[in-house]
Design a protein around this motif. Structure first.
Motif, PDB file in Angstrom:
ATOM      1  N   THR A 176      -4.081  80.314 -33.988  1.00 44.84           N
ATOM      2  CA  THR A 176      -5.003  80.326 -32.849  1.00 44.84           C
ATOM      3  C   THR A 176      -4.315  80.062 -31.522  1.00 44.84           C
ATOM      4  O   THR A 176      -4.956  80.123 -30.475  1.00 44.84           O
ATOM      5  CB  THR A 176      -6.100  79.256 -33.038  1.00 44.84           C
ATOM      6  OG1 THR A 176      -5.486  77.960 -33.135  1.00 44.84           O
ATOM      7  CG2 THR A 176      -6.921  79.534 -34.301  1.00 44.84           C
ATOM      8  N   ASP A 177      -2.998  79.756 -31.551  1.00 41.02           N
ATOM      9  CA  ASP A 177      -2.254  79.397 -30.334  1.00 41.02           C
ATOM     10  C   ASP A 177      -2.937  78.255 -29.592  1.00 41.02           C
ATOM     11  O   ASP A 177      -3.034  78.248 -28.357  1.00 41.02           O
ATOM     12  CB  ASP A 177      -2.089  80.611 -29.411  1.00 41.02           C
ATOM     13  CG  ASP A 177      -1.163  81.661 -30.006  1.00 41.02           C
ATOM     14  OD1 ASP A 177      -0.273  81.282 -30.784  1.00 41.02           O
ATOM     15  OD2 ASP A 177      -1.344  82.858 -29.702  1.00 41.02           O
ATOM     16  N   THR A 178      -3.400  77.268 -30.344  1.00 35.37           N
ATOM     17  CA  THR A 178      -4.116  76.127 -29.791  1.00 35.37           C
ATOM     18  C   THR A 178      -3.419  74.843 -30.204  1.00 35.37           C
ATOM     19  O   THR A 178      -3.023  74.689 -31.360  1.00 35.37           O
ATOM     20  CB  THR A 178      -5.566  76.099 -30.317  1.00 35.37           C
ATOM     21  OG1 THR A 178      -6.213  77.335 -29.988  1.00 35.37           O
ATOM     22  CG2 THR A 178      -6.340  74.941 -29.695  1.00 35.37           C
ATOM     23  N   PHE A 179      -3.262  73.927 -29.263  1.00 28.19           N
ATOM     24  CA  PHE A 179      -2.704  72.620 -29.598  1.00 28.19           C
ATOM     25  C   PHE A 179      -3.802  71.745 -30.205  1.00 28.19           C
ATOM     26  O   PHE A 179      -4.878  71.593 -29.627  1.00 28.19           O
ATOM     27  CB  PHE A 179      -2.125  71.943 -28.354  1.00 28.19           C
ATOM     28  CG  PHE A 179      -0.780  72.467 -27.940  1.00 28.19           C
ATOM     29  CD1 PHE A 179       0.351  72.151 -28.683  1.00 28.19           C
ATOM     30  CD2 PHE A 179      -0.645  73.269 -26.815  1.00 28.19           C
ATOM     31  CE1 PHE A 179       1.605  72.626 -28.308  1.00 28.19           C
ATOM     32  CE2 PHE A 179       0.600  73.749 -26.429  1.00 28.19           C
ATOM     33  CZ  PHE A 179       1.732  73.425 -27.187  1.00 28.19           C
ATOM     34  N   MET A 180      -3.492  71.162 -31.380  1.00 29.69           N
ATOM     35  CA  MET A 180      -4.437  70.338 -32.118  1.00 29.69           C
ATOM     36  C   MET A 180      -3.894  68.920 -32.253  1.00 29.69           C
ATOM     37  O   MET A 180      -2.704  68.720 -32.509  1.00 29.69           O
ATOM     38  CB  MET A 180      -4.679  70.923 -33.514  1.00 29.69           C
ATOM     39  CG  MET A 180      -4.958  72.421 -33.531  1.00 29.69           C
ATOM     40  SD  MET A 180      -6.498  72.874 -32.702  1.00 29.69           S
ATOM     41  CE  MET A 180      -7.716  72.232 -33.839  1.00 29.69           C
ATOM     42  N   LEU A 181      -4.768  67.925 -32.087  1.00 35.64           N
ATOM     43  CA  LEU A 181      -4.366  66.528 -32.183  1.00 35.64           C
ATOM     44  C   LEU A 181      -4.003  66.195 -33.630  1.00 35.64           C
ATOM     45  O   LEU A 181      -4.863  66.177 -34.508  1.00 35.64           O
ATOM     46  CB  LEU A 181      -5.490  65.621 -31.696  1.00 35.64           C
ATOM     47  CG  LEU A 181      -5.221  64.109 -31.748  1.00 35.64           C
ATOM     48  CD1 LEU A 181      -4.044  63.726 -30.870  1.00 35.64           C
ATOM     49  CD2 LEU A 181      -6.468  63.330 -31.327  1.00 35.64           C
ATOM     50  N   THR A 182      -2.733  65.921 -33.872  1.00 38.72           N
ATOM     51  CA  THR A 182      -2.247  65.623 -35.226  1.00 38.72           C
ATOM     52  C   THR A 182      -1.574  64.259 -35.324  1.00 38.72           C
ATOM     53  O   THR A 182      -1.396  63.740 -36.418  1.00 38.72           O
ATOM     54  CB  THR A 182      -1.248  66.704 -35.687  1.00 38.72           C
ATOM     55  OG1 THR A 182      -0.248  66.883 -34.665  1.00 38.72           O
ATOM     56  CG2 THR A 182      -1.948  68.024 -35.955  1.00 38.72           C
ATOM     57  N   TYR A 183      -1.165  63.685 -34.206  1.00 35.95           N
ATOM     58  CA  TYR A 183      -0.503  62.376 -34.185  1.00 35.95           C
ATOM     59  C   TYR A 183      -1.201  61.475 -33.170  1.00 35.95           C
ATOM     60  O   TYR A 183      -0.678  61.216 -32.089  1.00 35.95           O
ATOM     61  CB  TYR A 183       0.978  62.515 -33.819  1.00 35.95           C
ATOM     62  CG  TYR A 183       1.833  63.198 -34.853  1.00 35.95           C
ATOM     63  CD1 TYR A 183       2.603  62.451 -35.750  1.00 35.95           C
ATOM     64  CD2 TYR A 183       1.890  64.585 -34.935  1.00 35.95           C
ATOM     65  CE1 TYR A 183       3.402  63.070 -36.694  1.00 35.95           C
ATOM     66  CE2 TYR A 183       2.676  65.214 -35.879  1.00 35.95           C
ATOM     67  CZ  TYR A 183       3.431  64.450 -36.756  1.00 35.95           C
ATOM     68  OH  TYR A 183       4.217  65.073 -37.700  1.00 35.95           O
ATOM     69  N   PRO A 184      -2.410  60.977 -33.485  1.00 36.18           N
ATOM     70  CA  PRO A 184      -3.119  60.115 -32.527  1.00 36.18           C
ATOM     71  C   PRO A 184      -2.473  58.744 -32.421  1.00 36.18           C
ATOM     72  O   PRO A 184      -1.962  58.197 -33.400  1.00 36.18           O
ATOM     73  CB  PRO A 184      -4.527  60.012 -33.121  1.00 36.18           C
ATOM     74  CG  PRO A 184      -4.332  60.235 -34.594  1.00 36.18           C
ATOM     75  CD  PRO A 184      -3.195  61.203 -34.716  1.00 36.18           C
ATOM     76  N   LYS A 185      -2.457  58.224 -31.201  1.00 32.11           N
ATOM     77  CA  LYS A 185      -1.981  56.862 -30.925  1.00 32.11           C
ATOM     78  C   LYS A 185      -0.651  56.553 -31.614  1.00 32.11           C
ATOM     79  O   LYS A 185      -0.536  55.667 -32.454  1.00 32.11           O
ATOM     80  CB  LYS A 185      -3.059  55.848 -31.307  1.00 32.11           C
ATOM     81  CG  LYS A 185      -4.290  55.953 -30.400  1.00 32.11           C
ATOM     82  CD  LYS A 185      -5.330  54.909 -30.736  1.00 32.11           C
ATOM     83  CE  LYS A 185      -6.439  54.888 -29.665  1.00 32.11           C
ATOM     84  NZ  LYS A 185      -7.067  56.186 -29.428  1.00 32.11           N
ATOM     85  N   MET A 186       0.349  57.318 -31.211  1.00 28.25           N
ATOM     86  CA  MET A 186       1.687  57.133 -31.758  1.00 28.25           C
ATOM     87  C   MET A 186       2.242  55.774 -31.309  1.00 28.25           C
ATOM     88  O   MET A 186       2.037  55.357 -30.174  1.00 28.25           O
ATOM     89  CB  MET A 186       2.610  58.260 -31.297  1.00 28.25           C
ATOM     90  CG  MET A 186       2.114  59.643 -31.678  1.00 28.25           C
ATOM     91  SD  MET A 186       3.146  60.987 -31.041  1.00 28.25           S
ATOM     92  CE  MET A 186       4.478  60.971 -32.242  1.00 28.25           C
ATOM     93  N   ALA A 187       2.935  55.095 -32.221  1.00 31.35           N
ATOM     94  CA  ALA A 187       3.448  53.756 -31.924  1.00 31.35           C
ATOM     95  C   ALA A 187       4.880  53.633 -32.427  1.00 31.35           C
ATOM     96  O   ALA A 187       5.194  54.031 -33.550  1.00 31.35           O
ATOM     97  CB  ALA A 187       2.568  52.687 -32.560  1.00 31.35           C
TER      98      ALA A 187
END
Length: 324
Positions: A176-187
């Motif tokens: 879809t050439d869309t950025f999808m949230l895969t790594y929320p709140k990286m620490a």
């Protein structure tokens, strides 16, 4: 599994429409650069371009193409007053600046020496808001940044972003050439057993860095009492992404060979945006004497010493500098 899109994330997290549009445009630019990187061999864009950047470094054809893509994307936002690029000597002024306008500093293609051997490269950017017209609006310390991020062009294309309070990572969905949230709140883990440094420069290092690396290499029998792995990919973005995912420390210190220049990495469009990300993710970033975000820049291509990553290791190096 359902993932939130970058567009939906920005609608929720960014109240300012101008800033929201700019981040969206930058993400689109990174998508385009990712495509250019993937086709670089087929399109004949490897090797050298025959030109140098303001730091005297050989430019790749993709350095220039990526800079053009990034600049065009930012120019389309009416709130952007100025651009600072690693590949351009002077600040690009897009309009007469007004208080509230935005300034974008960026490295369009970090680690481009990796292109010819098909290793990871990336893009880095930082956004600040003009608060005072009496000074050079493009020269602001890192604490004035309102947003920073990077894209990583590796096995997948990542877009990592902070607005200052936390760090989120988005993966490009190719269908879809869309950025999808895969790594929320990286620490960033506080402790680590990995360090990244260019050991070929050992003969130039200050004693603090020589001792630090020697102690890590000694492993369980040395003063650290545990094994360390060394990593080096010659791409700051790749090193930083690994640190965000599993911890580590990245060092590109000032040394005897680059001391006159102030170091190797550039403050405004390399060190500061990554420092903002590190601090938002719970890590630290310093030049060995003070936090990178506290440094007041004197010119647009200013260089700096850099130590960043897991808090315990950065503090250890900074403390060693204080004792010299």
């Amino acid at each position: 599994m359902s993932h939130q899109t970058l567009h939906g994330y920005l609608e929720r997290e960014v109240g300012d429409a101008g800033l929201r549009d700019l981040i969206d445009r930058i993400a689109s630019a990174c998508w385009s650069i990712s495509s250019l990187v993937g086709q670089s061999a087929i399109e004949g864009n490897l090797g050298h371009a025959g030109t140098t950047n303001p730091q005297g470094e050989q430019q790749k054809p993709l350095d220039l193409l990526a800079d053009d893509v990034f600049a065009r994307a930012c120019e389309g936002n009416p709130c952007v007053a100025a651009l600072i690029s690693e590949e351009v000597e002077d600040v690009t002024h897009l309009k007469t600046p007004e208080v509230g306008d935005l300034v974008v500093a960026y490295d369009p293609l970090d680690g481009s020496s990796n292109l010819d051997v098909d290793l990871s490269v990336g893009s880095i950017f930082a956004i600040s808001r003009i608060e005072d017209l009496s000074a050079d609006c493009a020269l602001q310390e890192g604490r004035h940044l309102i947003c920073s991020g990077y894209a990583l062009y590796g096995p997948s294309t990542m877009f990592v972003l902070t607005l200052g309070n936390h760090v989120d990572g988005f993966s490009l969905a190719p269908e879809t050439d869309t950025f999808m949230l895969t790594y929320p709140k990286m620490a960033v883990p506080r402790e680590t057993q990995e360090f990244a440094i260019n050991v070929s420069r050992l003969r130039h290092w200050d004693t603090v860095i020589q001792n630090y690396v020697a102690e890590c290499i000694e492993g369980p029998r040395g003063p650290r009492g545990k094994p360390f792995n060394m990593r080096w990919t010659a791409s700051m973005v790749a090193e930083v992404h690994r640190i965000l995912v599993r911890g580590g420390v990245f060092l590109y210190p000032v040394d005897d060979e680059n001391r006159v220049q102030g170091g190797k990495l550039r403050l405004l469009y390399e060190a500061n945006p990554i420092a903002m990300i590190m601090e938002a993710a719970g890590g630290l970033a310093t030049d060995g004497q003070r936090p990178l975000l506290d440094k007041v820049p004197c010119h647009h291509h200013e260089r700096t010493s850099v130590v960043l990553g897991s808090r315990d290791e950065v503090e250890r190096v900074a403390q060693a500098y204080l004792q010299t």
